[in-house]
Design an enzyme around this catalytic site. Structure first.
Site, PDB file in Angstrom:
ATOM      1  N   ALA A  62       0.818  -1.213  -0.143  1.00  0.00           N
ATOM      2  CA  ALA A  62       0.107   0.064  -0.196  1.00  0.00           C
ATOM      3  C   ALA A  62       0.824   0.998  -0.091  1.00  0.00           C
ATOM      4  O   ALA A  62       1.920   1.342   0.515  1.00  0.00           O
ATOM      5  CB  ALA A  62      -0.806  -0.003   1.457  1.00  0.00           C
ATOM      6  N   ALA A 119       0.800   5.685   0.162  1.00  0.00           N
ATOM      7  CA  ALA A 119      -0.041   6.730   0.265  1.00  0.00           C
ATOM      8  C   ALA A 119       0.760   8.033  -0.048  1.00  0.00           C
ATOM      9  O   ALA A 119       1.978   7.787  -0.295  1.00  0.00           O
ATOM     10  CB  ALA A 119      -0.615   6.857   1.555  1.00  0.00           C
ATOM     11  N   SER A 120       0.092   9.102  -0.074  1.00  0.00           N
ATOM     12  CA  SER A 120       0.977  10.542  -0.267  1.00  0.00           C
ATOM     13  C   SER A 120       2.134  10.610   0.701  1.00  0.00           C
ATOM     14  O   SER A 120       3.095  11.285   0.190  1.00  0.00           O
ATOM     15  CB  SER A 120       0.173  11.967  -0.039  1.00  0.00           C
ATOM     16  OG  SER A 120      -0.599  11.699   1.126  1.00  0.00           O
ATOM     17  N   ALA A 161       3.575   7.966   2.812  1.00  0.00           N
ATOM     18  CA  ALA A 161       4.673   6.827   3.087  1.00  0.00           C
ATOM     19  C   ALA A 161       3.813   5.495   2.421  1.00  0.00           C
ATOM     20  O   ALA A 161       2.758   5.743   1.685  1.00  0.00           O
ATOM     21  CB  ALA A 161       4.478   6.628   4.685  1.00  0.00           C
ATOM     22  N   GLN A 162       4.545   4.479   2.480  1.00  0.00           N
ATOM     23  CA  GLN A 162       4.221   3.333   2.008  1.00  0.00           C
ATOM     24  C   GLN A 162       4.459   2.172   3.108  1.00  0.00           C
ATOM     25  O   GLN A 162       5.224   2.223   3.819  1.00  0.00           O
ATOM     26  CB  GLN A 162       4.577   3.038   0.539  1.00  0.00           C
ATOM     27  CG  GLN A 162       6.131   2.443   0.482  1.00  0.00           C
ATOM     28  CD  GLN A 162       6.471   2.334  -0.835  1.00  0.00           C
ATOM     29  OE1 GLN A 162       6.016   2.695  -1.871  1.00  0.00           O
ATOM     30  NE2 GLN A 162       7.458   1.535  -0.898  1.00  0.00           N
ATOM     31  N   VAL A 163       3.615   1.048   2.962  1.00  0.00           N
ATOM     32  CA  VAL A 163       3.533  -0.024   3.821  1.00  0.00           C
ATOM     33  C   VAL A 163       4.236  -1.244   3.409  1.00  0.00           C
ATOM     34  O   VAL A 163       3.698  -1.609   2.165  1.00  0.00           O
ATOM     35  CB  VAL A 163       2.393  -0.251   4.499  1.00  0.00           C
ATOM     36  CG1 VAL A 163       2.555  -1.502   5.437  1.00  0.00           C
ATOM     37  CG2 VAL A 163       1.713   0.862   5.199  1.00  0.00           C
ATOM     38  N   LYS A 165       5.958   0.987   7.839  1.00  0.00           N
ATOM     39  CA  LYS A 165       5.700   2.230   7.284  1.00  0.00           C
ATOM     40  C   LYS A 165       6.662   2.906   7.107  1.00  0.00           C
ATOM     41  O   LYS A 165       7.432   3.323   8.046  1.00  0.00           O
ATOM     42  CB  LYS A 165       4.573   2.751   8.092  1.00  0.00           C
ATOM     43  CG  LYS A 165       3.893   4.140   7.719  1.00  0.00           C
ATOM     44  CD  LYS A 165       2.950   4.720   8.344  1.00  0.00           C
ATOM     45  CE  LYS A 165       2.184   5.771   7.629  1.00  0.00           C
ATOM     46  NZ  LYS A 165       0.956   6.246   8.437  1.00  0.00           N
ATOM     47  N   ASP A 220      -8.679  10.228  11.996  1.00  0.00           N
ATOM     48  CA  ASP A 220      -8.751   9.650  10.515  1.00  0.00           C
ATOM     49  C   ASP A 220      -9.417   8.471  10.390  1.00  0.00           C
ATOM     50  O   ASP A 220      -8.868   7.439   9.739  1.00  0.00           O
ATOM     51  CB  ASP A 220      -7.425   9.658   9.997  1.00  0.00           C
ATOM     52  CG  ASP A 220      -7.345   9.480   8.332  1.00  0.00           C
ATOM     53  OD1 ASP A 220      -8.427   9.848   7.705  1.00  0.00           O
ATOM     54  OD2 ASP A 220      -6.244   9.202   7.811  1.00  0.00           O
TER      55      ASP A 220
END
Length: 524
Positions: A131, A133-134, A136-138, A155, A290
């Site tokens: 995954a 995102a803007s 970070a990534q996992v 992360k 969130d």
């Protein structure tokens, strides 16, 4: 130079918004005539396919072209319907924070730089990302523990994201300052302050140690809570640019079919979710801000597990007390008390009439009661509340707006689980209990205890206060006898400023003079 760069970046943003048809979709009501004319002028420049798309699709396409930091900006503005309007907030809330993966080798390099150890020292296995995102990534990974190998989620911050966001933020500050200057009726919304909040929120989100600390804090707060938990943090493998945490095997709360197939009570899950959120808010003053469906799982034990604590909100004791009284007032239909709390908190200027504000609150609250549960919407209530606050000159309260928006999102998730979900009925036990514990006899004892602590701190500070007061008195007496004096640094700064203004004035005069000479030559 940075201001010039901000104008160029703002021009690019404007061009993308025009081409993707976002500007043409803006409502014209309330715009100054010049701005409305400009909007009509650039409308035809939109792409043909953009003109045929829905407004939310136009926004999504524009943000995708602008880059990752604008996804984060858009998601933040989705929490501020008071600033962008309820309709646009809904469109922005639909932005998908799914970006392209960056190379695994870059992630490994970031981890090495952040933790000062090699990947082989830290992990038994480190897999490709699942995954992105803007920010970070996992990556899935595996670590060795005394009980054997254990799967973890790692992360990792996106390379260069801080520098890119800082540059884009300059354009945001420029927009907000222009808004305050040319749209006076929006000043109560404090757009520059909103941008400052965005900056602070994102700085926190970009330091993964702080996200780990938030997970740890909420884990401590909720240790004895029924039906809710967060992942455990692996502090040995956590730094500014990387956080390692427990891997969650569970069902996403958006996957209703899978939840039903597992035999879970969806109505109970919906109630547990909203009650957990209210406990965090009222009892702890610290909440996950969130809580969209992608960040909520149900594990094999039926526990709700909230992940991704990059964005969190805090409320002080006073704000929690006001919030509880406002919610309880809506639940019990005591609108006068709701209005009084707004005035006591300073949310509404004192020159307004309490009874008139209570009348406006009644217009919002009464439609809630007597309706079927599925028609009661927190989002609709908040939209009406923002309209009322504008009438009564209520200034934006950033901490409350984040809370309100999170409450709307949580209610939306609860409605996915239970279409007949009644927000107010589910909230009543938690709010009523908090009212009994904190606004009844216990409150007096707590206030006395807090007052005693404050008095002790004041007593300890009295010698320092007395010394500073004596020094201040001596300075005042000296100024009355000798006049006001500046230290050398201040005097030098004033001189440089005056010299700079004088140079600018002379330059302007020379430009005017040269222009007059040129005009005279042409006329002759």
């Amino acid at each position: 130079m940075s201001t010039i760069g901000a104008y160029f970046r703002l021009a690019r943003v404007g061009w993308v918004l025009v081409r993707e048809g976002v500007v043409a979709a803006l409502p014209s009501d309330g715009l100054p005539p010049l701005v409305g004319f400009g909007k009509a002028l650039v409308g035809p420049l939109a792409r043909r396919r953009a003109k045929q798309a829905e407004r939310s699709d136009r926004l999504a396409q524009a943000v995708a072209r602008l880059g990752p930091s604008y996804v984060k900006i858009g998601q933040f503005l989705a929490t501020r319907p008071d600033v962008v309007g309820a309709d646009f907030a809904d469109d922005l809330a639909g932005l998908q924070d799914r970006m392209d993966f960056f190379p695994t080798e870059d992630a490994k390099s970031t981890i090495r730089d952040s933790l000062g150890r090699t990947i082989d020292d830290l992990y038994l296995r480190f897999d490709a990302p699942i995954a992105a995102a803007s920010i970070a990534q996992v990556h899935p990974a595996e670590v060795m523990t005394p009980d054997g190998p254990r799967k973890v989620a790692v992360k990792v911050i996106r390379p260069g994201v801080r520098k890119r966001f800082a540059a884009d933020l300059e354009a945001m500050y420029l927009v907000s300052s222009l808004q305050e200057r040319f749209l006076p009726h929006t000043r109560r919304l404090r757009p520059v302050e909103v941008t400052r909040t965005l900056e602070q929120t994102t700085k926190v989100e970009m330091d993964l140690r702080l996200e780990a600390a938030a997970l740890s804090e909420i884990a401590d707060n909720t240790r004895k809570d029924p039906g809710f938990r967060v992942p455990k943090v692996d502090w040995e493998r956590t730094g500014r640019d990387v956080v390692t945490m427990e891997w969650i095997d569970g069902i996403k709360m958006s996957d209703v079919a899978a939840l039903q197939a597992s035999g879970l009570d969806l109505n109970l899950l919906a109630d547990t979710l909203i009650q957990s959120f209210l406990r965090h808010t009222l009892r702890d003053g610290f909440f996950h801000a969130d809580m969209h469906p992608g960040n909520l799982f149900v594990d094999e034990n039926g526990m709700i597990v909230a992940v991704d604590m990059g964005i969190a909100g805090r409320l002080g004791k006073k704000e929690r007390r006001f919030l509880a009284e406002i919610l309880y007032g809506f639940i019990t239909r005591d609108y006068l008390r709701v209005a009084e709390v707004h005035f006591e908190a300073g949310y509404v200027p004192s020159h307004h009439n309490v009874a008139s504000f209570a009348q406006a609150i009644r217009a919002i609250g009464e439609p809630i009661h007597g309706q079927p549960a599925e028609t009661i919407s927190m989002g609709k209530l908040l939209t009406l509340l923002f309209e009322i606050t504008e009438i009564f000159d209520m200034e934006t309260r950033p901490e409350l707006v984040m809370l309100q928006k999170t409450m709307v999102v949580v209610e939306g998730v609860a409605r996915i689980l239970n279409p007949q979900f009644n927000m107010w009925k589910a909230a009543d036990p938690v709010v009523s209990q908090w009212i009994r514990d904190n606004l009844g006899p216990k409150r007096i004892a707590t206030d006395l205890k807090d007052g005693a602590k404050a008095a002790m701190r004041l007593a300890e500070a009295l010698p320092e206060i007395a010394a500073k007061t004596e020094k201040f008195h001596a300075d005042i007496m000296r100024m009355s006898e000798q006049g006001l004096r500046f230290d050398p640094e201040t005097a030098e700064a004033i001189g440089k400023s005056e010299a700079r203004h004088t140079r600018h004035g002379r330059l302007a005069l020379w430009v005017i003079a040269a222009s007059l000479v040129a005009i005279a030559v042409q006329l002759s």
